[in-house]
Design a protein around this motif. Structure first.
Motif, PDB file in Angstrom:
ATOM      1  N   ILE A  26      73.635  26.776  98.799  1.00 19.84           N
ATOM      2  CA  ILE A  26      72.719  26.434  97.710  1.00 19.84           C
ATOM      3  C   ILE A  26      71.776  27.598  97.446  1.00 19.84           C
ATOM      4  O   ILE A  26      71.400  27.858  96.298  1.00 19.84           O
ATOM      5  CB  ILE A  26      71.944  25.140  98.032  1.00 19.84           C
ATOM      6  N   ILE A  27      71.404  28.315  98.508  1.00 20.25           N
ATOM      7  CA  ILE A  27      70.590  29.521  98.382  1.00 20.25           C
ATOM      8  C   ILE A  27      71.180  30.600  99.276  1.00 20.25           C
ATOM      9  O   ILE A  27      72.002  30.312 100.153  1.00 20.25           O
ATOM     10  CB  ILE A  27      69.104  29.277  98.749  1.00 20.25           C
ATOM     11  N   ALA A  28      70.734  31.848  99.062  1.00 19.48           N
ATOM     12  CA  ALA A  28      71.126  32.982  99.906  1.00 19.48           C
ATOM     13  C   ALA A  28      69.944  33.942  99.973  1.00 19.48           C
ATOM     14  O   ALA A  28      69.224  34.128  98.982  1.00 19.48           O
ATOM     15  CB  ALA A  28      72.357  33.684  99.334  1.00 19.48           C
ATOM     16  N   LYS A  29      69.731  34.538 101.126  1.00 20.37           N
ATOM     17  CA  LYS A  29      68.620  35.470 101.320  1.00 20.37           C
ATOM     18  C   LYS A  29      68.865  36.740 100.516  1.00 20.37           C
ATOM     19  O   LYS A  29      69.967  37.258 100.486  1.00 20.37           O
ATOM     20  CB  LYS A  29      68.491  35.807 102.815  1.00 20.37           C
ATOM     21  N   VAL A  30      67.830  37.233  99.848  1.00 20.31           N
ATOM     22  CA  VAL A  30      67.892  38.530  99.164  1.00 20.31           C
ATOM     23  C   VAL A  30      67.542  39.586 100.205  1.00 20.31           C
ATOM     24  O   VAL A  30      66.437  39.561 100.760  1.00 20.31           O
ATOM     25  CB  VAL A  30      66.908  38.593  97.979  1.00 20.31           C
ATOM     26  N   SER A  31      68.469  40.467 100.507  1.00 18.52           N
ATOM     27  CA  SER A  31      68.206  41.464 101.546  1.00 18.52           C
ATOM     28  C   SER A  31      67.138  42.446 101.072  1.00 18.52           C
ATOM     29  O   SER A  31      67.105  42.844  99.912  1.00 18.52           O
ATOM     30  CB  SER A  31      69.492  42.195 101.937  1.00 18.52           C
ATOM     31  N   ILE A  72      74.774  17.849  98.406  1.00 18.84           N
ATOM     32  CA  ILE A  72      73.362  17.472  98.473  1.00 18.84           C
ATOM     33  C   ILE A  72      73.169  16.195  99.287  1.00 18.84           C
ATOM     34  O   ILE A  72      72.237  16.094 100.082  1.00 18.84           O
ATOM     35  CB  ILE A  72      72.771  17.349  97.054  1.00 18.84           C
ATOM     36  N   LEU A  73      74.072  15.244  99.141  1.00 14.78           N
ATOM     37  CA  LEU A  73      73.930  13.998  99.897  1.00 14.78           C
ATOM     38  C   LEU A  73      74.174  14.181 101.398  1.00 14.78           C
ATOM     39  O   LEU A  73      73.751  13.343 102.186  1.00 14.78           O
ATOM     40  CB  LEU A  73      74.852  12.919  99.331  1.00 14.78           C
ATOM     41  N   ARG A  74      74.823  15.267 101.776  1.00 11.19           N
ATOM     42  CA  ARG A  74      75.025  15.559 103.208  1.00 11.19           C
ATOM     43  C   ARG A  74      73.836  16.288 103.830  1.00 11.19           C
ATOM     44  O   ARG A  74      73.774  16.455 105.046  1.00 11.19           O
ATOM     45  CB  ARG A  74      76.298  16.384 103.410  1.00 11.19           C
ATOM     46  N   ALA A 128      65.136  24.097 107.324  1.00 10.53           N
ATOM     47  CA  ALA A 128      65.533  23.626 105.993  1.00 10.53           C
ATOM     48  C   ALA A 128      66.134  24.765 105.172  1.00 10.53           C
ATOM     49  O   ALA A 128      67.147  24.582 104.488  1.00 10.53           O
ATOM     50  CB  ALA A 128      64.330  23.011 105.272  1.00 10.53           C
ATOM     51  N   ILE A 129      65.532  25.931 105.268  1.00  8.56           N
ATOM     52  CA  ILE A 129      66.079  27.117 104.580  1.00  8.56           C
ATOM     53  C   ILE A 129      67.496  27.387 105.080  1.00  8.56           C
ATOM     54  O   ILE A 129      68.421  27.597 104.289  1.00  8.56           O
ATOM     55  CB  ILE A 129      65.187  28.360 104.827  1.00  8.56           C
ATOM     56  N   GLN A 130      67.658  27.394 106.390  1.00  9.53           N
ATOM     57  CA  GLN A 130      68.979  27.680 106.976  1.00  9.53           C
ATOM     58  C   GLN A 130      70.015  26.644 106.553  1.00  9.53           C
ATOM     59  O   GLN A 130      71.166  26.980 106.289  1.00  9.53           O
ATOM     60  CB  GLN A 130      68.879  27.743 108.510  1.00  9.53           C
ATOM     61  N   MET A 148      63.513  20.427 100.768  1.00 14.47           N
ATOM     62  CA  MET A 148      63.498  21.843 100.404  1.00 14.47           C
ATOM     63  C   MET A 148      64.193  22.055  99.058  1.00 14.47           C
ATOM     64  O   MET A 148      63.728  22.825  98.223  1.00 14.47           O
ATOM     65  CB  MET A 148      64.163  22.691 101.486  1.00 14.47           C
ATOM     66  N   PHE A 149      65.315  21.369  98.834  1.00 11.10           N
ATOM     67  CA  PHE A 149      66.019  21.461  97.559  1.00 11.10           C
ATOM     68  C   PHE A 149      65.079  21.052  96.419  1.00 11.10           C
ATOM     69  O   PHE A 149      64.963  21.746  95.403  1.00 11.10           O
ATOM     70  CB  PHE A 149      67.266  20.571  97.572  1.00 11.10           C
ATOM     71  N   THR A 150      64.382  19.944  96.602  1.00 14.26           N
ATOM     72  CA  THR A 150      63.441  19.464  95.589  1.00 14.26           C
ATOM     73  C   THR A 150      62.303  20.456  95.404  1.00 14.26           C
ATOM     74  O   THR A 150      61.907  20.768  94.274  1.00 14.26           O
ATOM     75  CB  THR A 150      62.901  18.072  95.974  1.00 14.26           C
ATOM     76  N   PHE A 151      61.776  20.967  96.490  1.00 16.67           N
ATOM     77  CA  PHE A 151      60.694  21.957  96.442  1.00 16.67           C
ATOM     78  C   PHE A 151      61.127  23.165  95.613  1.00 16.67           C
ATOM     79  O   PHE A 151      60.375  23.641  94.754  1.00 16.67           O
ATOM     80  CB  PHE A 151      60.323  22.374  97.867  1.00 16.67           C
ATOM     81  N   ILE A 152      62.344  23.628  95.839  1.00 17.53           N
ATOM     82  CA  ILE A 152      62.846  24.798  95.108  1.00 17.53           C
ATOM     83  C   ILE A 152      62.910  24.517  93.611  1.00 17.53           C
ATOM     84  O   ILE A 152      62.558  25.376  92.803  1.00 17.53           O
ATOM     85  CB  ILE A 152      64.218  25.240  95.659  1.00 17.53           C
ATOM     86  N   THR A 153      63.331  23.319  93.226  1.00 20.75           N
ATOM     87  CA  THR A 153      63.418  23.022  91.795  1.00 20.75           C
ATOM     88  C   THR A 153      62.060  23.157  91.111  1.00 20.75           C
ATOM     89  O   THR A 153      61.996  23.508  89.932  1.00 20.75           O
ATOM     90  CB  THR A 153      64.004  21.614  91.505  1.00 20.75           C
ATOM     91  N   PHE A 154      60.983  22.928  91.835  1.00 21.93           N
ATOM     92  CA  PHE A 154      59.643  23.069  91.268  1.00 21.93           C
ATOM     93  C   PHE A 154      59.113  24.500  91.343  1.00 21.93           C
ATOM     94  O   PHE A 154      58.092  24.812  90.737  1.00 21.93           O
ATOM     95  CB  PHE A 154      58.660  22.106  91.952  1.00 21.93           C
ATOM     96  N   ARG A 155      59.794  25.370  92.081  1.00 24.69           N
ATOM     97  CA  ARG A 155      59.353  26.763  92.227  1.00 24.69           C
ATOM     98  C   ARG A 155      60.104  27.722  91.313  1.00 24.69           C
ATOM     99  O   ARG A 155      59.723  28.881  91.186  1.00 24.69           O
ATOM    100  CB  ARG A 155      59.535  27.232  93.677  1.00 24.69           C
TER     101      ARG A 155
END
Length: 135
Positions: free
Chosen positions: A94-99, A38-40, A85-87, A48-55
């Protein structure tokens, strides 16, 4: 802290009283590897990481991420910033696309989860220690 007020529900069970916070919370798991990953991240990756935690929804390992929602709530002007940011989070595992599902991504519950990972992933449990309560 000025203005801090923690609303709780009080649950009485036999001789035990529990206080449960009313506000919803997401767990971010604090391993050295997660910290370093996360720090990198870039500033946009962290946002985006923070946004996801709220979603996140309780007990779910997927999240819907739409550029228009992100751009409005995060004051971002370009869809390219959203997709970069997604990429970045995909590359960091941290995330992966759902095909086959537009705008839907798996979250890596090793990083974050809303709810009990034990209940959501019972086949992934590995007991590392057993503790006995004193009598």
């Amino acid at each position: 802290i000025d203005g801090l007020l923690i609303e709780v529900n009080k649950v009485v069970d036999a001789d035990t009283v529990y206080l449960l916070e009313r506000d919803r919370s997401v767990k971010v798991y604090r391993t050295i590897e997660n910290r370093d990953t996360i720090l990198r991240l870039s500033g946009m990756g962290c946002k985006m990481f923070t946004f996801i935690t709220f979603r996140l929804e309780p007990g779910k390992d997927t999240v819907i991420l739409k550029p228009e929602t992100y751009m409005e709530l995060c004051n971002v002007k370009s869809e390219k910033t959203f997709y970069n940011a997604i990429q970045e989070l995909i590359q960091a595992n941290i995330i992966a696309k759902v095909s086959g599902k537009k705008s839907t991504y798996y979250i890596n519950p090793s990083f974050m989860f809303f709810g009990s990972r034990i209940k959501a992933f019972p086949d992934k449990i590995q007991v590392t220690h057993t503790y006995k309560r004193p009598q």
